[in-house]
Scaffold this motif. Structure first.
Motif, mmCIF file in Angstrom:
data_model
loop_
_atom_site.group_PDB
_atom_site.id
_atom_site.type_symbol
_atom_site.label_atom_id
_atom_site.label_comp_id
_atom_site.label_asym_id
_atom_site.label_seq_id
_atom_site.Cartn_x
_atom_site.Cartn_y
_atom_site.Cartn_z
ATOM 1 N N ALA A 1 0.830 -1.211 0.000
ATOM 2 C CA ALA A 1 0.000 0.000 0.000
ATOM 3 C C ALA A 1 0.864 1.261 0.000
ATOM 4 C CB ALA A 1 -0.935 -0.002 1.202
ATOM 5 N N LYS A 2 1.960 1.243 0.767
ATOM 6 C CA LYS A 2 2.845 2.415 0.810
ATOM 7 C C LYS A 2 3.498 2.638 -0.550
ATOM 8 C CE LYS A 2 4.826 0.728 4.542
ATOM 9 N NZ LYS A 2 5.833 0.486 5.549
ATOM 10 N N ASP A 3 3.944 1.545 -1.194
ATOM 11 C CA ASP A 3 4.584 1.676 -2.501
ATOM 12 C C ASP A 3 3.596 2.165 -3.555
ATOM 13 O OD1 ASP A 3 6.933 0.824 -1.359
ATOM 14 O OD2 ASP A 3 6.802 -1.228 -2.137
ATOM 15 N N GLU A 4 2.366 1.670 -3.506
ATOM 16 C CA GLU A 4 1.359 2.125 -4.459
ATOM 17 C C GLU A 4 1.016 3.584 -4.235
ATOM 18 O OE1 GLU A 4 -1.869 -0.629 -4.045
ATOM 19 O OE2 GLU A 4 -0.969 -2.059 -5.450
ATOM 20 N N ALA A 5 0.987 4.031 -2.984
ATOM 21 C CA ALA A 5 0.704 5.436 -2.684
ATOM 22 C C ALA A 5 1.818 6.333 -3.236
ATOM 23 C CB ALA A 5 0.549 5.645 -1.186
ATOM 24 N N LYS A 6 3.073 5.897 -3.095
ATOM 25 C CA LYS A 6 4.193 6.671 -3.647
ATOM 26 C C LYS A 6 4.067 6.781 -5.161
ATOM 27 C CE LYS A 6 7.697 5.308 -0.291
ATOM 28 N NZ LYS A 6 8.935 4.538 -0.118
ATOM 29 N N THR B 1 1.336 9.251 -6.167
ATOM 30 C CA THR B 1 1.694 10.667 -6.049
ATOM 31 C C THR B 1 2.605 11.089 -7.193
ATOM 32 O OG1 THR B 1 3.501 10.138 -4.522
ATOM 33 C CG2 THR B 1 1.400 10.781 -3.546
ATOM 34 N N VAL B 2 3.520 10.215 -7.604
ATOM 35 C CA VAL B 2 4.397 10.536 -8.734
ATOM 36 C C VAL B 2 3.566 10.705 -10.002
ATOM 37 C CG1 VAL B 2 6.207 9.596 -10.231
ATOM 38 C CG2 VAL B 2 6.458 9.469 -7.765
ATOM 39 N N LEU B 3 2.628 9.794 -10.231
ATOM 40 C CA LEU B 3 1.780 9.890 -11.415
ATOM 41 C C LEU B 3 0.897 11.132 -11.371
ATOM 42 C CD1 LEU B 3 0.738 6.160 -11.877
ATOM 43 C CD2 LEU B 3 2.351 7.472 -13.252
ATOM 44 N N GLU B 4 0.406 11.490 -10.196
ATOM 45 C CA GLU B 4 -0.404 12.706 -10.057
ATOM 46 C C GLU B 4 0.419 13.945 -10.415
ATOM 47 O OE1 GLU B 4 -3.567 13.751 -9.158
ATOM 48 O OE2 GLU B 4 -4.198 11.676 -9.431
ATOM 49 N N LYS B 5 1.671 13.997 -9.947
ATOM 50 C CA LYS B 5 2.538 15.137 -10.265
ATOM 51 C C LYS B 5 2.787 15.226 -11.764
ATOM 52 C CE LYS B 5 4.980 15.349 -5.857
ATOM 53 N NZ LYS B 5 6.261 15.136 -5.169
ATOM 54 N N GLU B 6 3.078 14.080 -12.397
ATOM 55 C CA GLU B 6 3.309 14.074 -13.836
ATOM 56 C C GLU B 6 2.050 14.511 -14.583
ATOM 57 O OE1 GLU B 6 4.732 10.240 -15.068
ATOM 58 O OE2 GLU B 6 6.565 10.425 -13.896
ATOM 59 N N TRP B 7 0.889 14.062 -14.105
ATOM 60 C CA TRP B 7 -0.356 14.415 -14.757
ATOM 61 C C TRP B 7 -0.612 15.919 -14.672
ATOM 62 C CZ3 TRP B 7 -3.631 12.600 -18.117
ATOM 63 C CH2 TRP B 7 -4.849 13.207 -18.252
ATOM 64 N N THR B 8 -0.478 16.492 -13.475
ATOM 65 C CA THR B 8 -0.730 17.929 -13.332
ATOM 66 C C THR B 8 0.279 18.740 -14.147
ATOM 67 O OG1 THR B 8 0.528 17.964 -11.267
ATOM 68 C CG2 THR B 8 -1.853 17.788 -11.080
ATOM 69 N N LYS B 9 1.514 18.277 -14.219
ATOM 70 C CA LYS B 9 2.529 18.964 -15.014
ATOM 71 C C LYS B 9 2.146 18.938 -16.493
ATOM 72 C CE LYS B 9 7.380 18.695 -16.313
ATOM 73 N NZ LYS B 9 8.603 17.900 -16.238
#
Length: 97
Positions: free
Chosen positions: A24-29, A32-40
């Motif tokens: 769960a911790k690895d999936e959450a990390k 968040t990386v994918l969310e940052k790339e998406w917003t960028k």
């Protein structure tokens, strides 16, 4: 980096299965990386669209260059779903009891 299966021992050394410990911790990390790339990429798209609109306003006679949406360049991974083997069996013939 080695691919870790859900049922493999956790690499942190706890002795638990990966799915019960750190998955769960690895999936959450990763999320968040994918969310940052998406917003960028969305911000870049909006900037390109704004620049294209400004360019079109300056030069009304020219055709504007097309601006592609971020999702058009991102390809989703394709997963092959397992299927049952296809077998042809003859029908039963004759009387039954």
């Amino acid at each position: 980096m080695v691919d870790i299966g859900r049922n493999d021992p956790c690499p942190c050394g706890s002795g638990k299965k990966y799915k019960k410990c750190c998955m769960a911790k690895d999936e959450a990390k990763q999320h968040t990386v994918l969310e940052k790339e998406w917003t960028k990429s969305v911000k870049e798209f909006e900037k390109e669209k704004k620049d294209a609109d400004e360019e079109a306003a300056k030069n009304p006679g020219q055709t504007p260059k097309p601006v592609t949406h971020p999702t058009s360049s991102m390809k989703a991974p394709r997963h092959n779903a397992p299927t049952a083997p296809k077998m042809t069996m003859p029908r039963k013939s004759g009387g039954g009891a």
